[in-house]
Design a protein around this motif. Structure first.
Motif, PDB file in Angstrom:
ATOM      1  N   UNK A  77       0.625  -1.013  -0.045  1.00  0.00           N
ATOM      2  CA  UNK A  77       0.084  -0.129   0.264  1.00  0.00           C
ATOM      3  C   UNK A  77       0.633   1.243   0.011  1.00  0.00           C
ATOM      4  N   UNK A  78       1.865   1.360   0.835  1.00  0.00           N
ATOM      5  CA  UNK A  78       2.816   2.280   1.084  1.00  0.00           C
ATOM      6  C   UNK A  78       3.472   2.724  -0.502  1.00  0.00           C
ATOM      7  N   UNK A  79       3.831   1.567  -1.001  1.00  0.00           N
ATOM      8  CA  UNK A  79       4.465   1.755  -2.455  1.00  0.00           C
ATOM      9  C   UNK A  79       3.881   2.341  -3.427  1.00  0.00           C
ATOM     10  N   UNK A  80       2.495   2.017  -3.256  1.00  0.00           N
ATOM     11  CA  UNK A  80       1.359   2.643  -4.259  1.00  0.00           C
ATOM     12  C   UNK A  80       1.272   4.013  -4.084  1.00  0.00           C
ATOM     13  N   UNK A  81       1.639   4.514  -3.049  1.00  0.00           N
ATOM     14  CA  UNK A  81       1.576   6.225  -2.974  1.00  0.00           C
ATOM     15  C   UNK A  81       2.301   6.973  -3.850  1.00  0.00           C
ATOM     16  N   UNK A  82       2.314   8.041  -4.371  1.00  0.00           N
ATOM     17  CA  UNK A  82       2.773   8.749  -5.245  1.00  0.00           C
ATOM     18  C   UNK A  82       4.121   9.454  -4.588  1.00  0.00           C
ATOM     19  N   UNK A  83       5.142   9.062  -5.240  1.00  0.00           N
ATOM     20  CA  UNK A  83       6.591   9.531  -4.903  1.00  0.00           C
ATOM     21  C   UNK A  83       7.012   8.894  -3.675  1.00  0.00           C
ATOM     22  N   UNK A  84       6.563   7.941  -2.981  1.00  0.00           N
ATOM     23  CA  UNK A  84       7.173   7.426  -1.840  1.00  0.00           C
ATOM     24  C   UNK A  84       7.978   6.033  -1.989  1.00  0.00           C
ATOM     25  N   UNK A  85       9.254   6.090  -1.504  1.00  0.00           N
ATOM     26  CA  UNK A  85      10.053   4.852  -1.790  1.00  0.00           C
ATOM     27  C   UNK A  85       9.703   3.831  -0.456  1.00  0.00           C
ATOM     28  N   UNK A  86       9.048   2.637  -0.708  1.00  0.00           N
ATOM     29  CA  UNK A  86       8.711   1.892   0.312  1.00  0.00           C
ATOM     30  C   UNK A  86       9.618   0.622   0.526  1.00  0.00           C
ATOM     31  N   UNK A  87       9.820   0.088   1.548  1.00  0.00           N
ATOM     32  CA  UNK A  87      10.750  -0.934   1.895  1.00  0.00           C
ATOM     33  C   UNK A  87      10.141  -1.855   3.028  1.00  0.00           C
ATOM     34  N   UNK A  88      10.028  -3.231   2.878  1.00  0.00           N
ATOM     35  CA  UNK A  88       9.763  -3.898   3.853  1.00  0.00           C
ATOM     36  C   UNK A  88      10.994  -4.061   4.896  1.00  0.00           C
ATOM     37  N   UNK A  89      10.688  -3.397   6.125  1.00  0.00           N
ATOM     38  CA  UNK A  89      11.765  -3.470   7.119  1.00  0.00           C
ATOM     39  C   UNK A  89      11.506  -3.105   8.446  1.00  0.00           C
ATOM     40  N   UNK A  90      12.018  -3.397   9.496  1.00  0.00           N
ATOM     41  CA  UNK A  90      11.615  -3.134  10.976  1.00  0.00           C
ATOM     42  C   UNK A  90      12.313  -2.202  11.602  1.00  0.00           C
ATOM     43  N   UNK A  91      12.138  -2.044  12.775  1.00  0.00           N
ATOM     44  CA  UNK A  91      13.080  -1.031  13.462  1.00  0.00           C
ATOM     45  C   UNK A  91      14.355  -1.337  13.400  1.00  0.00           C
ATOM     46  N   UNK A  92      14.607  -2.651  13.671  1.00  0.00           N
ATOM     47  CA  UNK A  92      16.168  -3.195  13.946  1.00  0.00           C
ATOM     48  C   UNK A  92      16.783  -2.862  12.687  1.00  0.00           C
ATOM     49  N   UNK A  93      16.225  -2.745  11.508  1.00  0.00           N
ATOM     50  CA  UNK A  93      17.048  -2.563  10.118  1.00  0.00           C
ATOM     51  C   UNK A  93      17.539  -1.007   9.965  1.00  0.00           C
ATOM     52  N   UNK A  94      17.329  -0.114  11.108  1.00  0.00           N
ATOM     53  CA  UNK A  94      17.667   1.025  10.765  1.00  0.00           C
ATOM     54  C   UNK A  94      19.055   1.222  11.243  1.00  0.00           C
ATOM     55  N   UNK A  95      20.069   1.058  10.452  1.00  0.00           N
ATOM     56  CA  UNK A  95      21.447   0.991  10.781  1.00  0.00           C
ATOM     57  C   UNK A  95      22.291   2.090  10.098  1.00  0.00           C
ATOM     58  N   UNK A  96      21.438   2.888   9.388  1.00  0.00           N
ATOM     59  CA  UNK A  96      21.865   4.322   8.594  1.00  0.00           C
ATOM     60  C   UNK A  96      22.424   5.050   9.648  1.00  0.00           C
ATOM     61  N   UNK A  97      23.591   5.938   9.366  1.00  0.00           N
ATOM     62  CA  UNK A  97      24.187   7.174  10.198  1.00  0.00           C
ATOM     63  C   UNK A  97      24.046   8.287   9.358  1.00  0.00           C
ATOM     64  N   UNK A  98      23.472   9.557  10.243  1.00  0.00           N
ATOM     65  CA  UNK A  98      23.582  10.716   9.491  1.00  0.00           C
ATOM     66  C   UNK A  98      22.895  10.633   8.111  1.00  0.00           C
ATOM     67  N   UNK A  99      21.629   9.924   8.003  1.00  0.00           N
ATOM     68  CA  UNK A  99      20.889   9.874   6.691  1.00  0.00           C
ATOM     69  C   UNK A  99      19.654  10.576   6.748  1.00  0.00           C
ATOM     70  N   UNK A 100      19.040  10.901   7.732  1.00  0.00           N
ATOM     71  CA  UNK A 100      17.834  11.504   7.442  1.00  0.00           C
ATOM     72  C   UNK A 100      17.664  12.901   8.213  1.00  0.00           C
ATOM     73  N   UNK A 101      16.914  13.718   7.492  1.00  0.00           N
ATOM     74  CA  UNK A 101      16.612  15.123   8.065  1.00  0.00           C
ATOM     75  C   UNK A 101      15.474  14.965   9.194  1.00  0.00           C
ATOM     76  N   UNK A 102      14.888  13.888   8.942  1.00  0.00           N
ATOM     77  CA  UNK A 102      13.578  13.799   9.782  1.00  0.00           C
ATOM     78  C   UNK A 102      13.154  11.974   9.714  1.00  0.00           C
ATOM     79  N   UNK A 103      12.771  11.592  11.061  1.00  0.00           N
ATOM     80  CA  UNK A 103      12.296  10.354  11.225  1.00  0.00           C
ATOM     81  C   UNK A 103      10.799  10.658  11.932  1.00  0.00           C
ATOM     82  N   UNK A 104      10.105   9.865  11.584  1.00  0.00           N
ATOM     83  CA  UNK A 104       8.466  10.040  11.685  1.00  0.00           C
ATOM     84  C   UNK A 104       8.076   8.584  12.349  1.00  0.00           C
ATOM     85  N   UNK A 105       7.879   8.312  13.540  1.00  0.00           N
ATOM     86  CA  UNK A 105       7.490   7.115  14.111  1.00  0.00           C
ATOM     87  C   UNK A 105       6.099   7.259  14.799  1.00  0.00           C
ATOM     88  N   UNK A 106       5.128   7.407  13.993  1.00  0.00           N
ATOM     89  CA  UNK A 106       3.600   7.813  14.611  1.00  0.00           C
ATOM     90  C   UNK A 106       2.916   6.605  14.976  1.00  0.00           C
TER      91      UNK A 106
END
Length: 197
Positions: A77-106
């Motif tokens: 469903x997320x991948x079908x949204x316009x201009x959204x890059x969707x990935x099947x991943x969980x919280x533990x998969x977030x291993x990036x460093x200095x990668x995002x200007x914002x993270x939304x965990x709603x």
């Protein structure tokens, strides 16, 4: 977050949940404020995105929107949204460093166990660019339990969540609270904190 019963509920009710969240995100003042606090064209992550409706609002505002969820039906469903890059991943998969200007965990990290939360928040802090913005919303209270449809929740007080964010290296810059109706039809109190790395 690997609670199979919770993941299965979201898989079975993905379309229903998308309808529930679609209209709410279009008029969410917290999402509007989050977007306004980001640089134009900034890179954002909707962590535990569900059907990607928040990510879609961010993308429509000109942000580079990424959406992650552990449930395949939600990712579709997320991948079908316009201009959204969707990935099947969980919280533990977030291993990036200095990668995002914002993270939304709603209303996503509330499904993690209390023991898992410090590690996840530390990972979020690392993944944010210096000064990057973080939004977290959870159901407020104490303890943990399952709701009427089987999802596992961990509840937090404002003071406990503030302490966890600070221990992860973030600075809390705002807070909100309220009462709302979720997928199971029950009214529940919630808290939301804004922070930056």
């Amino acid at each position: 977050m690997s609670d199979e019963e919770t993941l299965n509920v979201y898989a079975e009710k993905a379309t229903e949940y998308a309808k529930l969240t679609r209209d709410a995100n279009d008029r969410d003042p917290l999402l509007t404020a989050f977007i306004a606090d980001l640089p134009p064209g900034g890179r954002v992550l909707d962590l535990g995105c569900g059907p990607g409706t928040s990510a879609a609002v961010m993308a429509s505002a000109g942000l580079e929107a990424h959406a992650w969820d552990p449930v395949a039906e939600m990712v579709a469903l997320a991948a079908a949204q316009d201009s959204v890059t969707a990935r099947q991943a969980g919280f533990a998969d977030l291993t990036d460093v200095d990668a995002f200007d914002g993270i939304w965990a709603n209303f996503s990290l509330l499904h993690a166990t209390r023991d898992e939360m410090p590690g996840y928040l530390s990972g979020i802090a690392r993944a944010l660019k210096p000064g990057g913005r973080f939004h977290i919303a959870l159901k407020s209270g104490t303890g943990s339990k399952r709701d009427r449809i089987g999802r596992r929740y961990t509840y937090y007080t404002d003071a406990e969540l503030t302490r966890l964010l600070e221990e992860a290296g973030m600075v809390v810059t705002g807070r909100s609270s309220g009462v709302g109706k979720g997928l199971d039809g029950s009214e529940a109190a919630w808290i939301s904190l804004a922070a930056h790395a």
